[in-house]
Design an enzyme around this catalytic site. Structure first.
Site, PDB file in Angstrom:
ATOM      1  N   HIS A 357      29.471 -20.699  36.252  1.00  0.00           N
ATOM      2  CA  HIS A 357      28.721 -21.458  34.873  1.00  0.00           C
ATOM      3  C   HIS A 357      29.829 -21.599  33.834  1.00  0.00           C
ATOM      4  O   HIS A 357      29.904 -22.614  33.180  1.00  0.00           O
ATOM      5  CB  HIS A 357      27.542 -20.352  34.497  1.00  0.00           C
ATOM      6  CG  HIS A 357      26.300 -20.649  35.084  1.00  0.00           C
ATOM      7  ND1 HIS A 357      25.194 -19.881  35.018  1.00  0.00           N
ATOM      8  CD2 HIS A 357      25.852 -22.289  35.865  1.00  0.00           C
ATOM      9  CE1 HIS A 357      24.292 -20.590  35.646  1.00  0.00           C
ATOM     10  NE2 HIS A 357      24.679 -21.667  36.159  1.00  0.00           N
ATOM     11  N   ARG A 463      21.886 -30.227  45.322  1.00  0.00           N
ATOM     12  CA  ARG A 463      21.630 -28.948  46.244  1.00  0.00           C
ATOM     13  C   ARG A 463      20.518 -28.573  45.863  1.00  0.00           C
ATOM     14  O   ARG A 463      20.339 -27.978  44.746  1.00  0.00           O
ATOM     15  CB  ARG A 463      23.088 -28.220  46.174  1.00  0.00           C
ATOM     16  CG  ARG A 463      24.234 -28.774  46.424  1.00  0.00           C
ATOM     17  CD  ARG A 463      25.344 -27.607  45.936  1.00  0.00           C
ATOM     18  NE  ARG A 463      26.598 -28.180  46.423  1.00  0.00           N
ATOM     19  CZ  ARG A 463      27.421 -28.886  45.454  1.00  0.00           C
ATOM     20  NH1 ARG A 463      27.026 -29.330  44.213  1.00  0.00           N
ATOM     21  NH2 ARG A 463      28.477 -29.267  45.698  1.00  0.00           N
ATOM     22  N   ARG A 499      19.243 -32.764  49.261  1.00  0.00           N
ATOM     23  CA  ARG A 499      19.727 -32.053  50.645  1.00  0.00           C
ATOM     24  C   ARG A 499      18.564 -30.952  50.903  1.00  0.00           C
ATOM     25  O   ARG A 499      18.388 -30.007  49.814  1.00  0.00           O
ATOM     26  CB  ARG A 499      20.951 -31.617  50.691  1.00  0.00           C
ATOM     27  CG  ARG A 499      21.399 -30.814  51.900  1.00  0.00           C
ATOM     28  CD  ARG A 499      22.812 -30.288  51.938  1.00  0.00           C
ATOM     29  NE  ARG A 499      23.051 -29.155  50.828  1.00  0.00           N
ATOM     30  CZ  ARG A 499      24.084 -28.477  50.647  1.00  0.00           C
ATOM     31  NH1 ARG A 499      25.165 -29.116  50.990  1.00  0.00           N
ATOM     32  NH2 ARG A 499      24.198 -27.549  49.729  1.00  0.00           N
ATOM     33  N   GLU A 598      28.769 -33.477  58.938  1.00  0.00           N
ATOM     34  CA  GLU A 598      29.849 -32.348  58.627  1.00  0.00           C
ATOM     35  C   GLU A 598      30.274 -31.724  59.922  1.00  0.00           C
ATOM     36  O   GLU A 598      31.132 -30.864  59.843  1.00  0.00           O
ATOM     37  CB  GLU A 598      28.978 -31.574  57.567  1.00  0.00           C
ATOM     38  CG  GLU A 598      27.810 -30.836  57.844  1.00  0.00           C
ATOM     39  CD  GLU A 598      26.966 -30.278  56.633  1.00  0.00           C
ATOM     40  OE1 GLU A 598      27.856 -29.948  55.424  1.00  0.00           O
ATOM     41  OE2 GLU A 598      25.873 -30.054  56.646  1.00  0.00           O
ATOM     42  N   ASN A 621      34.068 -31.952  52.802  1.00  0.00           N
ATOM     43  CA  ASN A 621      34.775 -30.551  52.861  1.00  0.00           C
ATOM     44  C   ASN A 621      34.669 -29.758  54.129  1.00  0.00           C
ATOM     45  O   ASN A 621      35.450 -29.230  54.890  1.00  0.00           O
ATOM     46  CB  ASN A 621      34.271 -29.880  51.672  1.00  0.00           C
ATOM     47  CG  ASN A 621      34.433 -30.257  50.438  1.00  0.00           C
ATOM     48  OD1 ASN A 621      35.567 -30.976  50.347  1.00  0.00           O
ATOM     49  ND2 ASN A 621      33.844 -29.862  49.438  1.00  0.00           N
ATOM     50  N   ARG A 632      39.572 -23.568  53.342  1.00  0.00           N
ATOM     51  CA  ARG A 632      40.453 -23.694  52.245  1.00  0.00           C
ATOM     52  C   ARG A 632      40.359 -22.948  51.258  1.00  0.00           C
ATOM     53  O   ARG A 632      41.040 -22.760  50.370  1.00  0.00           O
ATOM     54  CB  ARG A 632      39.873 -25.235  51.937  1.00  0.00           C
ATOM     55  CG  ARG A 632      38.630 -25.246  51.522  1.00  0.00           C
ATOM     56  CD  ARG A 632      37.904 -26.471  51.323  1.00  0.00           C
ATOM     57  NE  ARG A 632      36.655 -26.711  50.967  1.00  0.00           N
ATOM     58  CZ  ARG A 632      36.273 -27.065  49.522  1.00  0.00           C
ATOM     59  NH1 ARG A 632      37.086 -27.323  48.891  1.00  0.00           N
ATOM     60  NH2 ARG A 632      35.253 -26.960  49.320  1.00  0.00           N
ATOM     61  N   CYS A 669      30.639 -37.432  50.116  1.00  0.00           N
ATOM     62  CA  CYS A 669      30.930 -36.404  48.922  1.00  0.00           C
ATOM     63  C   CYS A 669      31.783 -35.500  49.412  1.00  0.00           C
ATOM     64  O   CYS A 669      32.328 -35.444  50.773  1.00  0.00           O
ATOM     65  CB  CYS A 669      29.340 -35.850  48.844  1.00  0.00           C
ATOM     66  SG  CYS A 669      28.589 -35.038  50.165  1.00  0.00           S
TER      67      CYS A 669
END
Length: 746
Positions: A357, A463, A499, A598, A621, A632, A669
């Site tokens: 945040h 999300r 999603r 993905e 990703n 990663r 994305c």
């Protein structure tokens, strides 16, 4: 020699606790000399020219220290560095590579054992011991040095000493990019109190403490409302989600009763609060998804806020007429709100990630931020500091030349962003007339306004996990409708890709525990979890469709799909949901449906799925990580991760070819969508829709409006024949700099 394990631990711990870098290297040589009972111990570090600099020695002439520089490959030390292999000699003078330097007065010593210090595959130094006696070190002694060098590499890999910094000036500390930009100012420590350090203490007055708890909740709710107002009306919408999340937890019965239960069991209020905060924070921390994992920081933030309010601690006191950089373990919203906006030029957090945040708020406010630096020693209030949010670096006690250079970069950046503001209302279209659609990613309500402000044409990934994570039970259909409607209304008449719940396995809900899995990344998650709990999926799908009503913008996106049967099962559930809502007399539209590509298995099945779908979205990703088998976020292997790896590019190219053959629209994305090099290659492959964080939209639009499509197509043809990611990056970057786009990389 004493116990190897014990001595290793002692030396490493002693060195790590030293405040100054020069103290670290002196402790290294002194501790090794004492432990091994050798006449000489010396430490050489490589500088930018790969010269080996003698930075510390116990036994060699003092006048040689910090004066001797060995050219690359020169002498026994150079041989150790170039061979990346230990050299253990009974008499070093007899070796053909022996190179005598008079200043060291090392003619008194015969035995020589040198071992390389290697960090991330590169030799950063050489550790040497010498003795008067002609003898080789034993295998145990050499093994001790080799092991110790491996430990020291972690401490010395980024040491400023190799660049000539002996006293902490221009000392650089690396962290994680939190928010872009450069901030030059003075340190103001934001380190009031840490709830996690509280110990359990008996409660002497349970009824009174329960009353204190309710009063504390009321006080902190009032503080949150005040801080929200203090940050100004212009950005209230962009940061509302942060304050809403805090208040949601404060009002969550599960959280409130957890603290009350701790008090009733006899713990004092701070102890009961610590147990509750740790419990809820650890639920998020155990998750694999970086976005959801970062939510543990928000819970921790709120815990410290409650603790400091209980102690009566006030926010930071800001000196007048001074540019401030707030520095602390977790910079609080209270401290940010307490600093006048024109004076706050940077944030540095020892903990946290780019998804916390604090980072979200920094982006919304346009404040450069660096997260996750680890504890920084020797910090002094009002000392000079530079925050480089573009590269995730902090410079302590910068010299005048360094300040001047960063000021130039900051001025250039400010000028660039001002110019890019002019592009906000202009189309993202290439010079030769090809239009590219740019979406934003979001998950918190705090992310909504920045996307709109920067010209997003819709939401490419929303999300939906957060409403499920902050409740003590599954959120009702009405609660979900309320949240989804806010996003859809904010982006009215624009596409919003929602999603479905991506949870399970590594992302357990606090009220729905899942047995531990040996490999959660390949386990019960995403569409697998929701189909097995179809009652949850039905409620969510109904809520999405109801929230959209007759709004044509809703797109439903399915995560982790890897088989046709999963898609078929969802399609049947979607039909049932639509039939139910129509029977209930609601005015609705059938949403478009797509899947996230993905899981690599999804690519080959696009021909089977084409007639069942309206679109596909490449999750770059996860797809990159699965293809490369690289995490990663793991520092030991993250340096090997690159989404312009040939394997990733070829699979994305194959995905686009298959989608084109079957008339499926495609978006992408993830980090690739905002990486200038990757964007060029993606456009050259034929991709026409990108989704990214709001802050990246202006730069990507600038790139698109400057890049002829035929150049992108020519570059991707060359890139697909290149085996090395670094060469691909260099090739594309050179071309972009030729177009005058070098500022994309600053």
């Amino acid at each position: 020699m004493k116990s190897v394990v014990h001595e290793l631990a002692r030396i490493v711990q002693t060195v790590a606790m030293a405040d100054l870098p020069i103290d670290q290297v002196n402790l290294i040589v002194e501790s090794i000399s004492e432990t091994m009972a050798v006449d000489v111990c010396s430490l050489y570090l490589a500088n930018d020219k790969q010269e080996m600099m003698l930075l510390a020695s116990h036994g060699l002439a003092a006048k040689a220290v910090r004066r001797v520089k060995l050219p690359p490959g020169k002498g026994l030390v150079g041989l150790v560095a170039s061979s990346r292999h230990p050299l253990n000699l009974a008499d070093g003078e007899l070796h053909p590579n022996y190179f005598y330097i008079a200043e060291t007065q090392e003619e008194r010593f015969h035995s020589f054992c040198g071992v390389p210090i290697v960090h991330t595959g590169k030799v950063v130094g050489v550790l040497v011991v010498q003795g008067r006696e002609i003898r080789q070190l034993s295998d145990e002694e050499q093994g001790f040095l080799v092991t110790l060098a491996a430990h020291l590499a972690l401490l010395l890999g980024n040491s400023p000493l190799a660049h000539g910094d002996m006293v902490g000036y221009n000392e650089r500390v690396s962290g994680v990019k939190g928010a872009p930009g450069i901030g030059i100012g003075h340190i103001k420590l934001s380190d009031h109190g840490e709830l996690y350090s509280v110990v359990d203490t008996p409660c002497e007055d349970v009824p009174g403490t329960l009353e204190d708890w309710q009063q504390l909740l009321a006080v902190v709710r009032g503080q949150i409302d005040h801080e929200r107002e203090s940050l100004g009306t212009e950005i209230t919408g962009s940061v509302a989600g942060i304050f809403s999340a805090y208040k949601m937890l404060l009002e969550d019965p599960a959280f409130v009763t957890y603290v009350e239960a701790g008090i009733e069991k006899g713990n004092w209020l701070p102890g009961a609060l610590r147990h509750a905060i740790q419990h809820f924070a650890e639920l998020f921390l155990a998750m694999d998804d970086p976005y959801l994992k970062a939510r543990h920081e928000d819970v921790h933030h709120l815990g410290n806020k409650l603790f400091n309010a209980w102690r009566g601690i006030k926010p930071v006191d800001v000196p007048p007429d001074m540019d401030i950089v707030l520095v602390g373990p977790q910079v609080s919203v209270s401290d940010i709100a307490a600093v006048p906006s024109e004076r706050l030029v940077g944030l540095v957090c020892f903990e946290g990630s780019g998804l916390s945040h604090t980072a979200v708020l920094a982006n919304a406010l346009g404040i450069p931020a660096v997260m996750g630096t680890g504890r920084i020693r020797r910090l002094v209030d009002q000392a000079s500091i530079i925050v480089d949010g573009n590269n995730g670096q902090v410079t302590l006690n910068p010299g005048d030349m360094v300040i001047a250079e960063y000021q130039r970069l900051a001025n250039d950046r400010r000028s660039l962003m001002k110019q890019l503001e002019k592009l906000r209302e202009l189309p993202s279209i290439t010079p030769d007339g090809t239009e590219i659609t740019l979406y934003t990613n979001t998950g918190l309500l705090a992310d909504i306004s920045p996307g709109l402000h920067n010209g997003a044409q819709g939401v490419g990934l929303y999300r939906t996990e957060i409403p499920f994570m902050v409740h003590d039970s599954f959120p009702s259909e009405e609660e979900q409708v309320s949240v989804y409607r806010q996003v859809l209304e904010a982006y009215k008449n624009k596409p919003v890709y929602m999603r479905t719940l991506d949870i399970g396995g590594d992302k357990p809900l606090p009220y729905f525990p899942v047995d531990n899995e040996e490999n959660p990344a390949l386990g019960w998650r995403g569409i697998r979890f929701t189909l097995d709990n179809s009652q949850l999926l039905m409620t969510q799908v109904r809520a999405m469709i109801r929230a959209a009503g007759e709004n044509e913008g809703l797109r439903i996106l399915l995560p982790m799909v890897s088989s046709t049967s999963e898609l078929d099962d969802f399609l049947q559930l979607l039909e049932d949901a639509i039939a139910q809502l129509e029977t209930e007399g609601l005015s609705i539209l059938r949403p478009q449906l797509g899947v996230m590509v993905e899981v690599p298995a999804a690519i080959s099945q696009i021909p089977f799925w084409a007639e069942k779908l309206d679109f596909i979205s490449i999750g770059s990703n996860d797809l990159s990580q699965y293809l490369l088998a690289l995490d990663r976020d793991n520092p030991r292997v993250s340096g090997r991760y690159d989404h312009v790896h040939p394997a990733v590019l070829m699979e994305i190219n194959r995905t686009l070819d298959l989608a084109s053959k079957h008339n499926l629209s495609v978006s992408l994305c993830g980090e690739m969508a905002a990486d200038p090099v990757a964007v060029v290659l993606l456009l050259g492959m034929g991709l026409r829709t990108l989704s990214m964080s709001a802050a990246k939209l202006p730069q990507v639009k600038w790139l698109i409006r400057s890049l002829p499509l035929n150049m992108a197509e020519a570059l991707v043809s060359r890139a697909l024949t290149c085996p090395y990611p670094a060469e691909i990056r260099e090739m594309v970057r050179t071309e972009l700099e030729g177009l005058g786009l070098q500022d994309l990389f600053n």
